[in-house]
Scaffold this active site. Sequence first.
Site, PDB file in Angstrom:
ATOM      1  N   CYS A 291     -20.736   4.498  16.309  1.00  0.00           N
ATOM      2  CA  CYS A 291     -21.792   3.481  16.276  1.00  0.00           C
ATOM      3  C   CYS A 291     -21.858   2.663  17.567  1.00  0.00           C
ATOM      4  CB  CYS A 291     -21.630   2.575  15.064  1.00  0.00           C
ATOM      5  SG  CYS A 291     -20.167   1.505  15.089  1.00  0.00           S
TER       6      CYS A 291
ATOM      7  N   HIS B 119     -19.549  -2.233  12.311  1.00  0.00           N
ATOM      8  CA  HIS B 119     -20.669  -1.307  12.490  1.00  0.00           C
ATOM      9  C   HIS B 119     -21.802  -1.999  13.225  1.00  0.00           C
ATOM     10  CE1 HIS B 119     -23.024   2.272  11.857  1.00  0.00           C
ATOM     11  NE2 HIS B 119     -24.007   1.559  11.344  1.00  0.00           N
TER      12      HIS B 119
ATOM     13  N   HIS C  83     -29.103   4.136  14.256  1.00  0.00           N
ATOM     14  CA  HIS C  83     -27.651   3.980  14.318  1.00  0.00           C
ATOM     15  C   HIS C  83     -26.962   5.308  14.058  1.00  0.00           C
ATOM     16  CE1 HIS C  83     -26.780   3.297   9.723  1.00  0.00           C
ATOM     17  NE2 HIS C  83     -27.851   4.038   9.879  1.00  0.00           N
TER      18      HIS C  83
END
Length: 391
Positions: free
Chosen positions: A303, A351, A363
Amino acid sequence: MASHHRKPRSAGTRVAGIRTPALATAALTSVALLSQTANAAPSDDGKPSLEEVEKKVDDLYRQAESATEKYNAAKEKTTKQRKRTDGLMDDVAQRTQKLNEAREELGSYAAAQYRTGASAPDTAAFLLADTPQDYFDQNQLMSRLTARQKGAVDDYVTEQSATMRQRQEATESLATLTDAQNDLKIAKATVQKKLSDARELLSRLTAQEKARLAAIEKQRQEEAAREAAELARQQAAEQAAARQESGGTSAGTGSSSTTPSASPSASDDPSYATKAEKALAFARAQIGKPYVWGATGPDSYDCSGLTQAVWKAAGVTLPRTTYDQVNAGTTVSLADALPGDLIFFYDDVSHVGVYIGNGMMIHAPKPGAYVREESVFYDGESSIHSVVRPA
């Protein structure tokens, strides 16, 4: 990565400045009920239910991603510390060589004093003396040295002291490097263990159970996307009403705005809009590439590796980890988010995705998944930690 044990949502509540649409909330509730009805009951053979397996796998993926960010931080620290240690070791080697040459030169001075009638030099005493000056003082030779020779003694003393400091610094740096390498090994092992446990759980599922699990996740993604779309429509209507009330002069941006912009041109900063366009163009080109923990591209990403690469394409250097990226810019409310902003998730900030407007982001979601567009509400509004404008 995402954990699906969401909290029930109530219509009209606000999260980070954004109202939760009642229609989407009801839809998500239906999905939750469908999931629980289909999967909650344990099987007759005592195996965990599909719902339990799904929750456990999601928890493991979340833990793996959190460990991945720790791995990324440890790897970055190890790389920097190794470079520093290598540099210090090179410096020590060079200083030691100079020190040896200076020692030999001073030894020749002692021998010269012997040839001119001074007492015979004690080589062992010279080599063991704390400093050359101590040796020469003890042997009453300092008064016999020329200015050049005295300068050589002073230089040697200075070089010896610097070399000792450098050696100590190199020793400490090496110890720090060893600690960083150990942290890296632990973080790597943690990630691998979490992923292995998740794969082991999934391997026990039948083909039919895996298909049902995939269908549930797909339906949740669709409902989250519908929620984002409903939210965008709601806010667009609110913004239009606000412009009408103010005679059409509202800029629709800044802290008074309640609408996430659908275009970077809505930013008050033209330079940010230009950079954001480049960042988003790069982000869209990465869609479909696999999530791989610790990866920074160009063929796969985790990420934070993705968001770092996205903004690098726009000429902006971001730190490697989510922990550092969250501090690399200006924090704004979700209501004021612009395309290009970074959306961070979970209390441990493990994240991150890049906002593209209308409640959506791009993402790298989790192991086994691919870079994709998804609602910022994909794991519920309570999972959103903060929004940061990085440039």
